[in-house]
Design a protein around this motif. Structure first.
Motif, PDB file in Angstrom:
ATOM      1  N   ILE A 152      30.712  47.905  47.699  1.00  0.00           N
ATOM      2  CA  ILE A 152      29.592  47.347  48.456  1.00  0.00           C
ATOM      3  C   ILE A 152      29.700  47.862  49.880  1.00  0.00           C
ATOM      4  O   ILE A 152      30.788  47.859  50.472  1.00  0.00           O
ATOM      5  CB  ILE A 152      29.621  45.802  48.474  1.00  0.00           C
ATOM      6  N   SER A 153      28.576  48.288  50.431  1.00  0.00           N
ATOM      7  CA  SER A 153      28.523  48.695  51.831  1.00  0.00           C
ATOM      8  C   SER A 153      27.516  47.814  52.552  1.00  0.00           C
ATOM      9  O   SER A 153      26.396  47.613  52.072  1.00  0.00           O
ATOM     10  CB  SER A 153      28.120  50.162  51.965  1.00  0.00           C
ATOM     11  N   LEU A 154      27.924  47.270  53.695  1.00  0.00           N
ATOM     12  CA  LEU A 154      27.035  46.491  54.550  1.00  0.00           C
ATOM     13  C   LEU A 154      26.760  47.312  55.798  1.00  0.00           C
ATOM     14  O   LEU A 154      27.677  47.907  56.373  1.00  0.00           O
ATOM     15  CB  LEU A 154      27.686  45.159  54.934  1.00  0.00           C
ATOM     16  N   MET A 155      25.509  47.329  56.241  1.00  0.00           N
ATOM     17  CA  MET A 155      25.185  48.091  57.443  1.00  0.00           C
ATOM     18  C   MET A 155      24.085  47.396  58.234  1.00  0.00           C
ATOM     19  O   MET A 155      23.190  46.763  57.673  1.00  0.00           O
ATOM     20  CB  MET A 155      24.784  49.526  57.093  1.00  0.00           C
ATOM     21  N   ALA A 156      24.190  47.498  59.567  1.00  0.00           N
ATOM     22  CA  ALA A 156      23.206  46.875  60.450  1.00  0.00           C
ATOM     23  C   ALA A 156      23.136  47.671  61.744  1.00  0.00           C
ATOM     24  O   ALA A 156      24.132  48.257  62.193  1.00  0.00           O
ATOM     25  CB  ALA A 156      23.574  45.425  60.753  1.00  0.00           C
ATOM     26  N   THR A 157      21.953  47.691  62.357  1.00  0.00           N
ATOM     27  CA  THR A 157      21.775  48.387  63.632  1.00  0.00           C
ATOM     28  C   THR A 157      20.684  47.728  64.457  1.00  0.00           C
ATOM     29  O   THR A 157      19.735  47.171  63.918  1.00  0.00           O
ATOM     30  CB  THR A 157      21.413  49.866  63.408  1.00  0.00           C
ATOM     31  N   ASP A 158      20.859  47.774  65.780  1.00  0.00           N
ATOM     32  CA  ASP A 158      19.818  47.322  66.708  1.00  0.00           C
ATOM     33  C   ASP A 158      19.284  48.500  67.533  1.00  0.00           C
ATOM     34  O   ASP A 158      18.693  48.306  68.574  1.00  0.00           O
ATOM     35  CB  ASP A 158      20.350  46.213  67.631  1.00  0.00           C
ATOM     36  N   ARG A 159      19.549  49.713  67.077  1.00  0.00           N
ATOM     37  CA  ARG A 159      19.161  50.994  67.679  1.00  0.00           C
ATOM     38  C   ARG A 159      20.129  51.475  68.754  1.00  0.00           C
ATOM     39  O   ARG A 159      20.103  52.642  69.121  1.00  0.00           O
ATOM     40  CB  ARG A 159      17.737  50.955  68.264  1.00  0.00           C
ATOM     41  N   TYR A 160      20.986  50.589  69.273  1.00  0.00           N
ATOM     42  CA  TYR A 160      21.951  50.985  70.292  1.00  0.00           C
ATOM     43  C   TYR A 160      23.374  51.018  69.729  1.00  0.00           C
ATOM     44  O   TYR A 160      24.283  51.559  70.358  1.00  0.00           O
ATOM     45  CB  TYR A 160      21.896  50.020  71.480  1.00  0.00           C
ATOM     46  N   ARG A 161      23.554  50.440  68.575  1.00  0.00           N
ATOM     47  CA  ARG A 161      24.835  50.442  67.885  1.00  0.00           C
ATOM     48  C   ARG A 161      24.562  50.332  66.396  1.00  0.00           C
ATOM     49  O   ARG A 161      23.512  49.833  65.971  1.00  0.00           O
ATOM     50  CB  ARG A 161      25.736  49.300  68.370  1.00  0.00           C
ATOM     51  N   LEU A 162      25.518  50.791  65.620  1.00  0.00           N
ATOM     52  CA  LEU A 162      25.389  50.796  64.170  1.00  0.00           C
ATOM     53  C   LEU A 162      26.741  50.440  63.571  1.00  0.00           C
ATOM     54  O   LEU A 162      27.754  51.067  63.893  1.00  0.00           O
ATOM     55  CB  LEU A 162      24.942  52.180  63.681  1.00  0.00           C
ATOM     56  N   ALA A 163      26.764  49.424  62.737  1.00  0.00           N
ATOM     57  CA  ALA A 163      28.005  48.986  62.085  1.00  0.00           C
ATOM     58  C   ALA A 163      27.894  49.192  60.587  1.00  0.00           C
ATOM     59  O   ALA A 163      26.866  48.881  59.978  1.00  0.00           O
ATOM     60  CB  ALA A 163      28.289  47.524  62.394  1.00  0.00           C
ATOM     61  N   ILE A 164      28.967  49.712  59.990  1.00  0.00           N
ATOM     62  CA  ILE A 164      29.050  49.879  58.545  1.00  0.00           C
ATOM     63  C   ILE A 164      30.403  49.370  58.075  1.00  0.00           C
ATOM     64  O   ILE A 164      31.436  49.674  58.673  1.00  0.00           O
ATOM     65  CB  ILE A 164      28.872  51.350  58.126  1.00  0.00           C
ATOM     66  N   ARG A 165      30.389  48.574  57.014  1.00  0.00           N
ATOM     67  CA  ARG A 165      31.633  48.087  56.419  1.00  0.00           C
ATOM     68  C   ARG A 165      31.581  48.317  54.912  1.00  0.00           C
ATOM     69  O   ARG A 165      30.631  47.901  54.243  1.00  0.00           O
ATOM     70  CB  ARG A 165      31.836  46.599  56.718  1.00  0.00           C
ATOM     71  N   ASP A 166      32.582  49.005  54.402  1.00  0.00           N
ATOM     72  CA  ASP A 166      32.723  49.247  52.973  1.00  0.00           C
ATOM     73  C   ASP A 166      33.808  48.339  52.412  1.00  0.00           C
ATOM     74  O   ASP A 166      34.867  48.167  53.033  1.00  0.00           O
ATOM     75  CB  ASP A 166      33.109  50.707  52.706  1.00  0.00           C
TER      76      ASP A 166
END
Length: 378
Positions: free
Chosen positions: A166-180
């Motif tokens: 499972i990969s979770l990802m989120a961004t607000d256009r100034y930062r991007l986080a991904i967790r596998d």
């Protein structure tokens, strides 16, 4: 309806369910907790908002008369927490809901249960994940989600499932986080990509706790598209957000020109101190050189701070500037002793990862940060 129940079990159940009740319900019945007592001795409590529902079951109640009732949830939670640690007696008498515990007795007015819509049914189970790892992963990724409700994509977490990952990802256009993270799917070839509101996902991950595996259920097609989570006697459903999430993995650089290794707690404390003199939207400036990093914030006639910390630099000296809140939130959700900041150019995105005590890079969580351009940078 009439039943008796242990004080702690009842209070824990009411408190847990009441977390779903909105602070300002759009409809009066959404302020209620729906309680159903069954002949088999189970008591189920449910609560809902427009896009989320919660349900919890007590299996040890002594049900004398089965029935159902809708009662103000927040008030019931406050009352139950205030009661002495003795068995609680519950009885519905017409439009009254009576609560007795020791020498205390409360009577509440019931709400119109017939106006309360049934809670959504749990979708089919698609797999399970370790509860502690799931809560950690959700906490790490949701820091990068936006709070702007006008942008549904940016307030969402994209959940991407490919087989046993499972990969979770989120961004607000100034930062991007991904967790596998790994999980145990029901079907090894399962694949999907869905959007869930970040704040809801975080609330549920924290509410279910970390003491056991969390079962994930999914219905990702049609108007009633839902994701469900259950652990023990608790379950939640969240309505999915419609849309196609961009392919954000390609934003991470394939090569870097260098990196710096920092003691996580030292740099985190220094960033917190820098924020005392940092005005809104102002940057904290980091100058990396062999053996050290100089952190500076504030400028002109305003308050200023500078601090030098030990650092291990691989590559050329470099100066970068970042939003201190983004740095603080990113370093705070890492639990390894060392953070690594990899870079290509002072004005191009940098990547935050972690490093364990043996020097091994942990890249299951990655945070991409956009630097702030300062005067003199090209």
């Amino acid at each position: 309806m009439k039943f008796s129940v242990d004080h702690k079990e009842f209070t824990d159940a009411v408190t847990w369910a009441s977390r779903t009740i909105p602070s300002r319900p759009a409809n009066a019945v959404l302020a209620g907790i729906h309680i159903v007592a069954e002949e088999d001795g189970t008591v189920t409590m449910g609560a809902r908002d427009s896009d989320i529902s919660s349900q919890i079951t007590i299996n040890t109640a002594n049900v004398m008369v089965p029935g159902e009732v809708l009662v103000n949830g927040k008030l019931l939670a406050e009352i139950s927490r205030s009661l002495p640690n003795q068995p609680i007696e519950i009885e519905r008498d017409g439009g009254k809901f009576d609560i007795s515990c020791g020498r205390s007795h409360f009577t509440l007015k019931t709400m119109a249960a017939e106006d309360y819509a049934d809670l959504p049914a749990m979708p089919p189970v698609i797999g399970k994940v370790d509860g502690a790892e799931w809560e950690k992963a959700v906490s790490q990724v949701t820091i990068a989600a936006s709070n702007d409700d006008t942008l549904p994509m940016l307030v969402s977490v994209c959940i991407e499932i490919e087989g046993d990952q499972i990969s979770l990802m989120a961004t607000d256009r100034y930062r991007l986080a991904i967790r596998d993270l790994a999980w145990a799917p029901v079907h090894s070839d399962y694949s999907t990509r869905i959007l869930v509101r970040a704040s809801r996902l975080l609330d549920v991950a924290k509410a279910l706790g970390t003491v056991s595996d969390v079962e994930i259920s999914l219905q990702d097609e049609g108007m009633g598209a839902l994701i469900g989570f259950s652990a023990g006697n608790r379950q939640n459903t969240i309505q999915l957000i419609d849309g196609e999430y961009p392919q954000v993995r390609s934003l991470f650089p394939t090569e870097v020109n260098g990196h710096v290794e920092l003691d996580r707690l030292e740099i985190l404390d220094a960033i917190k101190r820098s924020r005392l003199v940092t005005e809104k939207n102002a940057a904290v400036r980091l100058s990396f050189s062999e053996g050290e990093v100089m952190l500076e914030a504030g400028q002109g006639d305003n308050a200023q701070v500078s601090e030098v910390l030990p650092a291990t630099l691989e590559g050329e000296d470099i100066k970068m500037a970042f939003n201190p809140i983004f740095l603080q939130e990113g370093f705070a959700v890492i639990d390894e002793p060392t953070v690594r900041l990899s870079f290509t150019h002072p004005t191009k995105p940098a990547v935050v990862t972690s490093q364990d005590k043996d020097g091994n890079v942990e890249d299951d969580f990655r945070l991409l940060l956009m630097p702030i351009r300062t005067f003199g940078q090209n």
